[in-house]
Design a protein around this motif. Structure first.
Motif, PDB file in Angstrom:
ATOM      1  N   PRO A 171       0.804  -1.224   0.000  1.00 28.34           N
ATOM      2  CA  PRO A 171       0.000   0.000   0.000  1.00 28.34           C
ATOM      3  C   PRO A 171       0.838   1.276   0.000  1.00 28.34           C
ATOM      4  N   HIS A 172       2.114   1.174   0.471  1.00 27.82           N
ATOM      5  CA  HIS A 172       2.964   2.364   0.525  1.00 27.82           C
ATOM      6  C   HIS A 172       3.358   2.856  -0.868  1.00 27.82           C
ATOM      7  N   LEU A 173       3.151   2.002  -1.868  1.00 24.79           N
ATOM      8  CA  LEU A 173       3.468   2.389  -3.240  1.00 24.79           C
ATOM      9  C   LEU A 173       2.239   2.910  -3.988  1.00 24.79           C
ATOM     10  N   THR A 174       1.145   3.004  -3.286  1.00 21.52           N
ATOM     11  CA  THR A 174      -0.102   3.457  -3.917  1.00 21.52           C
ATOM     12  C   THR A 174      -0.585   4.762  -3.288  1.00 21.52           C
ATOM     13  N   ARG A 175      -1.584   5.303  -3.906  1.00 20.67           N
ATOM     14  CA  ARG A 175      -2.382   6.382  -3.300  1.00 20.67           C
ATOM     15  C   ARG A 175      -3.804   5.850  -3.273  1.00 20.67           C
ATOM     16  N   ASP A 176      -4.207   5.388  -2.122  1.00 22.22           N
ATOM     17  CA  ASP A 176      -5.381   4.522  -1.995  1.00 22.22           C
ATOM     18  C   ASP A 176      -6.702   5.318  -2.047  1.00 22.22           C
TER      19      ASP A 176
END
Length: 335
Positions: free
Chosen positions: A128-133
């Motif tokens: 999730p740290h590589l996304t913009r959720d």
């Protein structure tokens, strides 16, 4: 006559329930059309004695399509001779069958709908740290929107901000790139409606920015103004409602946050809108469905006992208002 995108669950009416899966008459519009057709038949029988013009308005697309606005724009009021009064009614399951209610001033709310699209950056659910959720953003936004009424509106004012739909992604291990939120804003004045709408937009932008997402918000092509009963006409029309009511009096009722496109008519001509009780029908012994389920409920059923009441109310309002207007014109000429 429009319907609603609801799967009908009403029991005991198989012979006349919806034949189209996922669509039903859950707001009584089929009953409203029947009432006005019944009034038309009665009025036609006494046509020769009517000293004036009675215009029957079968408005389409009430459920969000602003059919009342379209008819006003197309001249339903301004046709020759121009209309001087307008009356309408709606069946009301929270009132007992046979009763009639209304009030002066705002009766039904101004209403707006919105669609919010949140753009993020998708990716693997394990990273999730590589996304913009957008899902987390949407979740936070839904909660933040609930503070508009509870924390920015005076407790003495009336307003509603309801989120009614959310969609995002379709896999258990993928964070999607976008999310969509749908909902409605309601108030008892157009000014308050616009204020609430501005607050929705401000909170949407700030919440999306907080999570590094983008946002766009769109509204319905036509927001509904509040349905406001003319104070002077109400003084007269309440007596007509009392005559028709099986209770022999007109019930007072608090405003409701439901919307109604009769409001477009009430904006341009003195009007009175009535709520006709239908909530005490049904009989298990004779397999008649309950009629106290709320409007837009999948088990909503019309109490057919209310049909002649609606016919009588329409006809009385039409004939008595013609006489009222004729009397007022005579007085103005004498003066």
């Amino acid at each position: 006559m429009d319907a609603l995108p609801i799967l009908e669950a009403t029991v005991g009416i198989d012979e006349f329930k919806s034949l189209t899966k996922g669509k039903m008459h859950a707001c009584g519009h089929d009953g409203h059309v029947t009432m006005l057709l019944g009034a038309a038949a009665l009025l036609k029988n006494v046509e020769a004695s009517i000293q004036g013009t009675i215009r029957l308005m079968f408005q389409p697309a009430e459920e969000g399509g602003a059919g009342g606005k379209r008819m006003v724009e197309e001249g339903v009021v301004d046709l020759s001779p121009p209309a001087q009064h307008a009356f309408g009614m709606h069946v009301w399951p929270t009132l007992p069958t046979g009763s009639i209610a209304t009030r002066p001033g705002p009766l039904l709310a101004a209403a707006e709908t919105f669609i919010i699209e949140i753009g993020g950056k998708g990716g693997h659910a394990a990273m999730p740290h590589l996304t913009r959720d957008p899902v987390v953003t949407a979740s936070s936004l839904i909660m933040n929107l609930q503070t508009i009424v509870s924390r920015t509106l005076s407790p003495l004012e009336s307003g509603v901000v309801s989120v009614t739909a959310i969609s995002a992604g379709d896999a258990f291990n993928v964070i999607p790139a976008s999310a969509v939120i749908k909902g409605t804003v309601r108030a008892l004045s157009t000014e308050m409606l616009m204020d609430l709408r501005d607050k929705v937009e401000h909170i949407t932008k700030s919440t999306a920015a907080l999570y590094g997402c983008s946002s766009t918000i769109s509204y319905s092509p036509d927001y509904y103004p509040p349905t406001v009963n003319d104070a002077e006409l109400f003084k007269w029309s309440k007596d007509v409602g009392a005559i028709v009511s099986k209770e022999r009096y007109l019930r007072d009722i608090e405003p409701t946050m439901g919307g109604e496109d009769f409001a477009f008519l009430a904006e341009v001509i003195p009007s009175t809108f009535f709520l006709v009780g239908q909530g005490s029908g049904g009989d298990e012994k004779y397999h008649l469905p309950r009629t106290d389920y709320g409007l837009h409920h999948p088990s909503f059923a019309l109490d057919e006992e209310v049909l002649p009441i609606g016919v009588e109310l329409h006809a009385n309002l039409a004939l008595r208002s013609i006489k009222k207007l004729a009397h007022e014109n005579e007085k103005s000429i004498v003066a």
